[in-house]
Scaffold this motif. Sequence first.
Motif, PDB file in Angstrom:
ATOM      1  N   ASN A 271      24.953  37.562  59.595  1.00  0.00           N
ATOM      2  CA  ASN A 271      26.270  37.358  59.003  1.00  0.00           C
ATOM      3  C   ASN A 271      26.796  38.710  58.504  1.00  0.00           C
ATOM      4  OD1 ASN A 271      28.345  36.788  57.003  1.00  0.00           O
ATOM      5  ND2 ASN A 271      27.653  34.656  57.031  1.00  0.00           N
ATOM      6  N   LEU A 272      27.965  39.104  58.958  1.00  0.00           N
ATOM      7  CA  LEU A 272      28.557  40.384  58.585  1.00  0.00           C
ATOM      8  C   LEU A 272      28.674  40.547  57.065  1.00  0.00           C
ATOM      9  CD1 LEU A 272      30.044  43.033  59.437  1.00  0.00           C
ATOM     10  CD2 LEU A 272      32.155  41.698  59.457  1.00  0.00           C
ATOM     11  N   LYS A 273      28.931  39.450  56.373  1.00  0.00           N
ATOM     12  CA  LYS A 273      29.066  39.513  54.912  1.00  0.00           C
ATOM     13  C   LYS A 273      27.778  39.995  54.265  1.00  0.00           C
ATOM     14  CE  LYS A 273      30.585  36.664  50.991  1.00  0.00           C
ATOM     15  NZ  LYS A 273      31.078  35.306  50.599  1.00  0.00           N
ATOM     16  N   ARG A 274      26.669  39.475  54.746  1.00  0.00           N
ATOM     17  CA  ARG A 274      25.374  39.884  54.195  1.00  0.00           C
ATOM     18  C   ARG A 274      25.032  41.322  54.617  1.00  0.00           C
ATOM     19  NH1 ARG A 274      26.290  36.016  51.673  1.00  0.00           N
ATOM     20  NH2 ARG A 274      26.658  37.807  50.318  1.00  0.00           N
ATOM     21  N   TRP A 275      25.382  41.687  55.823  1.00  0.00           N
ATOM     22  CA  TRP A 275      25.113  43.044  56.319  1.00  0.00           C
ATOM     23  C   TRP A 275      25.863  44.084  55.498  1.00  0.00           C
ATOM     24  CZ3 TRP A 275      21.747  44.938  59.930  1.00  0.00           C
ATOM     25  CH2 TRP A 275      21.967  46.228  60.413  1.00  0.00           C
TER      26      TRP A 275
ATOM     27  N   ARG B  42      22.627  39.868  66.926  1.00  0.00           N
ATOM     28  CA  ARG B  42      24.082  39.902  66.867  1.00  0.00           C
ATOM     29  C   ARG B  42      24.571  40.013  65.427  1.00  0.00           C
ATOM     30  NH1 ARG B  42      25.452  34.910  71.057  1.00  0.00           N
ATOM     31  NH2 ARG B  42      25.356  36.123  72.993  1.00  0.00           N
ATOM     32  N   ILE B  43      25.530  40.884  65.216  1.00  0.00           N
ATOM     33  CA  ILE B  43      26.208  40.984  63.924  1.00  0.00           C
ATOM     34  C   ILE B  43      27.583  40.349  64.102  1.00  0.00           C
ATOM     35  CG2 ILE B  43      27.069  42.524  62.128  1.00  0.00           C
ATOM     36  CD1 ILE B  43      24.935  44.538  62.967  1.00  0.00           C
ATOM     37  N   ALA B  44      27.846  39.285  63.331  1.00  0.00           N
ATOM     38  CA  ALA B  44      29.057  38.493  63.543  1.00  0.00           C
ATOM     39  C   ALA B  44      29.740  38.176  62.224  1.00  0.00           C
ATOM     40  CB  ALA B  44      28.706  37.193  64.266  1.00  0.00           C
ATOM     41  N   THR B  45      31.050  37.964  62.281  1.00  0.00           N
ATOM     42  CA  THR B  45      31.808  37.547  61.095  1.00  0.00           C
ATOM     43  C   THR B  45      31.302  36.179  60.632  1.00  0.00           C
ATOM     44  OG1 THR B  45      33.497  36.561  62.512  1.00  0.00           O
ATOM     45  CG2 THR B  45      33.878  38.835  61.765  1.00  0.00           C
ATOM     46  N   PRO B  46      31.552  35.826  59.375  1.00  0.00           N
ATOM     47  CA  PRO B  46      31.043  34.543  58.867  1.00  0.00           C
ATOM     48  C   PRO B  46      31.416  33.337  59.724  1.00  0.00           C
ATOM     49  CG  PRO B  46      31.786  35.888  57.035  1.00  0.00           C
ATOM     50  CD  PRO B  46      32.155  36.639  58.280  1.00  0.00           C
ATOM     51  N   ASP B  47      32.660  33.249  60.176  1.00  0.00           N
ATOM     52  CA  ASP B  47      33.048  32.091  60.992  1.00  0.00           C
ATOM     53  C   ASP B  47      32.295  32.053  62.313  1.00  0.00           C
ATOM     54  OD1 ASP B  47      34.759  31.213  59.049  1.00  0.00           O
ATOM     55  OD2 ASP B  47      36.622  31.703  60.125  1.00  0.00           O
ATOM     56  N   THR B  48      32.163  33.205  62.948  1.00  0.00           N
ATOM     57  CA  THR B  48      31.455  33.256  64.233  1.00  0.00           C
ATOM     58  C   THR B  48      29.968  32.992  64.032  1.00  0.00           C
ATOM     59  OG1 THR B  48      33.073  34.822  65.117  1.00  0.00           O
ATOM     60  CG2 THR B  48      30.963  34.684  66.258  1.00  0.00           C
ATOM     61  N   ALA B  49      29.399  33.539  62.947  1.00  0.00           N
ATOM     62  CA  ALA B  49      27.984  33.288  62.661  1.00  0.00           C
ATOM     63  C   ALA B  49      27.744  31.795  62.438  1.00  0.00           C
ATOM     64  CB  ALA B  49      27.553  34.089  61.437  1.00  0.00           C
ATOM     65  N   ASP B  50      28.648  31.153  61.705  1.00  0.00           N
ATOM     66  CA  ASP B  50      28.513  29.707  61.482  1.00  0.00           C
ATOM     67  C   ASP B  50      28.516  28.951  62.807  1.00  0.00           C
ATOM     68  OD1 ASP B  50      28.352  29.969  58.764  1.00  0.00           O
ATOM     69  OD2 ASP B  50      30.377  29.232  58.332  1.00  0.00           O
ATOM     70  N   ARG B  51      29.408  29.339  63.704  1.00  0.00           N
ATOM     71  CA  ARG B  51      29.508  28.640  64.992  1.00  0.00           C
ATOM     72  C   ARG B  51      28.234  28.808  65.813  1.00  0.00           C
ATOM     73  NH1 ARG B  51      30.959  30.619  69.751  1.00  0.00           N
ATOM     74  NH2 ARG B  51      31.912  32.498  68.851  1.00  0.00           N
ATOM     75  N   LEU B  52      27.714  30.032  65.858  1.00  0.00           N
ATOM     76  CA  LEU B  52      26.505  30.294  66.653  1.00  0.00           C
ATOM     77  C   LEU B  52      25.287  29.597  66.059  1.00  0.00           C
ATOM     78  CD1 LEU B  52      27.023  34.112  67.366  1.00  0.00           C
ATOM     79  CD2 LEU B  52      27.340  32.216  68.981  1.00  0.00           C
ATOM     80  N   CYS B  53      25.204  29.572  64.730  1.00  0.00           N
ATOM     81  CA  CYS B  53      24.054  28.938  64.076  1.00  0.00           C
ATOM     82  C   CYS B  53      24.140  27.417  64.157  1.00  0.00           C
ATOM     83  CB  CYS B  53      23.965  29.390  62.619  1.00  0.00           C
ATOM     84  SG  CYS B  53      23.611  31.160  62.415  1.00  0.00           S
ATOM     85  N   LEU B  54      25.369  26.895  64.013  1.00  0.00           N
ATOM     86  CA  LEU B  54      25.534  25.447  64.056  1.00  0.00           C
ATOM     87  C   LEU B  54      25.176  24.875  65.426  1.00  0.00           C
ATOM     88  CD1 LEU B  54      26.355  23.084  62.245  1.00  0.00           C
ATOM     89  CD2 LEU B  54      28.719  23.380  63.061  1.00  0.00           C
ATOM     90  N   ALA B  55      25.324  25.693  66.470  1.00  0.00           N
ATOM     91  CA  ALA B  55      24.931  25.251  67.810  1.00  0.00           C
ATOM     92  C   ALA B  55      23.438  24.950  67.881  1.00  0.00           C
ATOM     93  CB  ALA B  55      25.304  26.321  68.834  1.00  0.00           C
ATOM     94  N   GLN B  56      22.679  25.508  66.927  1.00  0.00           N
ATOM     95  CA  GLN B  56      21.242  25.236  66.849  1.00  0.00           C
ATOM     96  C   GLN B  56      20.923  24.252  65.728  1.00  0.00           C
ATOM     97  OE1 GLN B  56      18.921  26.898  69.021  1.00  0.00           O
ATOM     98  NE2 GLN B  56      20.857  27.330  70.043  1.00  0.00           N
ATOM     99  N   GLY B  57      21.973  23.632  65.169  1.00  0.00           N
ATOM    100  CA  GLY B  57      21.778  22.664  64.104  1.00  0.00           C
ATOM    101  C   GLY B  57      21.571  23.291  62.734  1.00  0.00           C
TER     102      GLY B  57
END
Length: 250
Positions: free
Chosen positions: A171-175, A138-153
Amino acid sequence: MTFAGGAALAYWKNARETGASAAPEPTRTPTPKRVASPRPSPSPTPTPKPKPSPSPSPKKTTVPKSGAGTFTTAQAAGDAVGSGTLRRYRVQVEDGIDISAREAAKEIQEILAHPQGWAAHGRGRFQLVSENADFVIRIATPDTADRLCLAQGLNTHGELNCETTQGVVVNLKRWMLGSPTFAGPPSEYRHLIINHEVGHEIGIRQHMSCPGPGKLAPVMQQQIKGLNGCRSNAYPYDEDGSYITGPVVP
């Protein structure tokens, strides 16, 4: 001498006719004519060179901080590449960002098929699908990437990518921008993103560190956090087919 009457007259008459007593006219030296010196031609006024127009400033890439939180799946498929365990993946792009899911899937497909990548060296077979996938990228904006990653701690601080139980979060920013520690364009840095996170996906759970000053950084090193003397590198294997490794981070 004394002349009498007519004789004197005759003498003066003869003198006039013969010019015997006439004083010679003085010789006149002609005055040389002044020749005017040619006036120098005025030097031509140089035509001023036009000033070059200033080059336009490069267009700054703007990365949205947040997005819709929903995703579009790339409707694309391809042949499996590599050898070993087959892993089917699908590609999703967050809605509302200016990236085509199909184009992103094509680029990721090429990354996984690269001759210095995992598939080329027996670490797995990878196949792009649009459904029934083993994992998702998944390619996601920073806020969405944070949410998805934080769900895994995993706290990605709006900057990092991660690997979850569902698959890879980019993270879209890195992409779009690459990394300030990486000596290469964003298009090359995308190889590092995919190779690093897919490395976790195929079972390489631990990170590595720099093996020595001036050496290539392992793809499993978190290069965005610092190279520690290594040279940035986006591929698991070097051009000779040797696996690039380093000390395992405890």
